[in-house]
Design an enzyme around this catalytic site. Structure first.
Site, mmCIF file in Angstrom:
data_model
loop_
_atom_site.group_PDB
_atom_site.id
_atom_site.type_symbol
_atom_site.label_atom_id
_atom_site.label_comp_id
_atom_site.label_asym_id
_atom_site.label_seq_id
_atom_site.Cartn_x
_atom_site.Cartn_y
_atom_site.Cartn_z
ATOM 1 N N ASP A 154 -33.354 -38.216 -98.249
ATOM 2 C CA ASP A 154 -32.057 -37.716 -97.819
ATOM 3 C C ASP A 154 -32.058 -36.230 -98.179
ATOM 4 O O ASP A 154 -32.868 -35.792 -98.996
ATOM 5 C CB ASP A 154 -30.944 -38.474 -98.562
ATOM 6 C CG ASP A 154 -29.560 -37.959 -98.214
ATOM 7 O OD1 ASP A 154 -29.277 -37.765 -97.017
ATOM 8 O OD2 ASP A 154 -28.768 -37.742 -99.144
ATOM 9 N N ASP A 204 -28.887 -33.651 -98.629
ATOM 10 C CA ASP A 204 -27.850 -33.209 -99.577
ATOM 11 C C ASP A 204 -27.753 -34.164 -100.763
ATOM 12 O O ASP A 204 -27.522 -35.362 -100.602
ATOM 13 C CB ASP A 204 -26.499 -33.105 -98.857
ATOM 14 C CG ASP A 204 -26.551 -32.125 -97.688
ATOM 15 O OD1 ASP A 204 -27.080 -31.018 -97.865
ATOM 16 O OD2 ASP A 204 -26.070 -32.484 -96.595
#
Length: 188
Positions: free
Chosen positions: A12, A14
């Site tokens: 992922d 952020d």
């Protein structure tokens, strides 16, 4: 003899690669989390390819556009390259089922916890999910990994706390990405 499949570390963005300042879309606001380059160098050394899978509802909400996201992704990948790390591809979902401009407001297969982005990468890069790992900072990342059949799903705290449910769904919970390489086997 058949070609050997790739093993991947799905990341992922952020909260895993960069500090999650909410809807990060400018280079000057992008702050790499300490240890991210060293961790990714270790993934590469262990034989994994690196793929980024990121929900980007800020596009759908009109906070920034796909060109701004593309520029930031290109810059981010070039920063990794300076550290001898290749990001195979950045997949993103601009959609949101409720809070988005009309053209982006929809239920889709790509927004995590749905596995669409991972499935696309699995097909494009011939990824062996049984030997791959997803690293995220939200329960939706873990759920997407499970839905795509990814073998190992790891939560990184990166400064946030999780519900017991989120922790119980993950195979491991680490403080940051820097702790993840030690959990992964060497790929032959």
């Amino acid at each position: 003899m058949s070609k050997k499949q790739n093993k991947a570390v799905f990341l992922d963005r952020d909260g895993v690669i960069n500090v999650d300042h909410a809807y990060v879309h400018k280079i000057e606001d992008f702050e790499f989390i300490d240890g991210v380059f060293a961790a990714c160098q270790q993934f590469i050394a262990k034989g994994y390819i690196i793929v980024v899978v990121t929900n980007q509802s800020g596009i759908g909400r009109g906070y920034y556009d796909e060109q701004q996201f593309a520029r930031l992704s290109e810059w981010m990948c070039s920063e990794f390259a300076k550290h001898q790390v290749t990001i195979s591809k950045v997949y993103y979902c601009p959609h949101h089922p409720h809070k988005a401009l009309p053209e982006f407001q929809k239920e889709c297969d790509c927004r995590k916890p749905n596995p669409g982005m991972l499935n696309e990468a699995i097909a494009e890069f011939d990824i062996d999910v049984s030997a791959s790992v997803m690293v995220g900072d939200k329960l939706s990342d873990i759920e997407a990994a499970r839905a795509a059949g990814v073998n190992l799903a790891i939560l990184v705290e990166s400064g946030q706390s999780f519900s017991d449910e989120a922790k119980s769904q993950a195979d491991h919970v680490c403080q940051s990405l820097g702790q993840v390489p030690a959990l992964l086997p060497l790929v032959s």
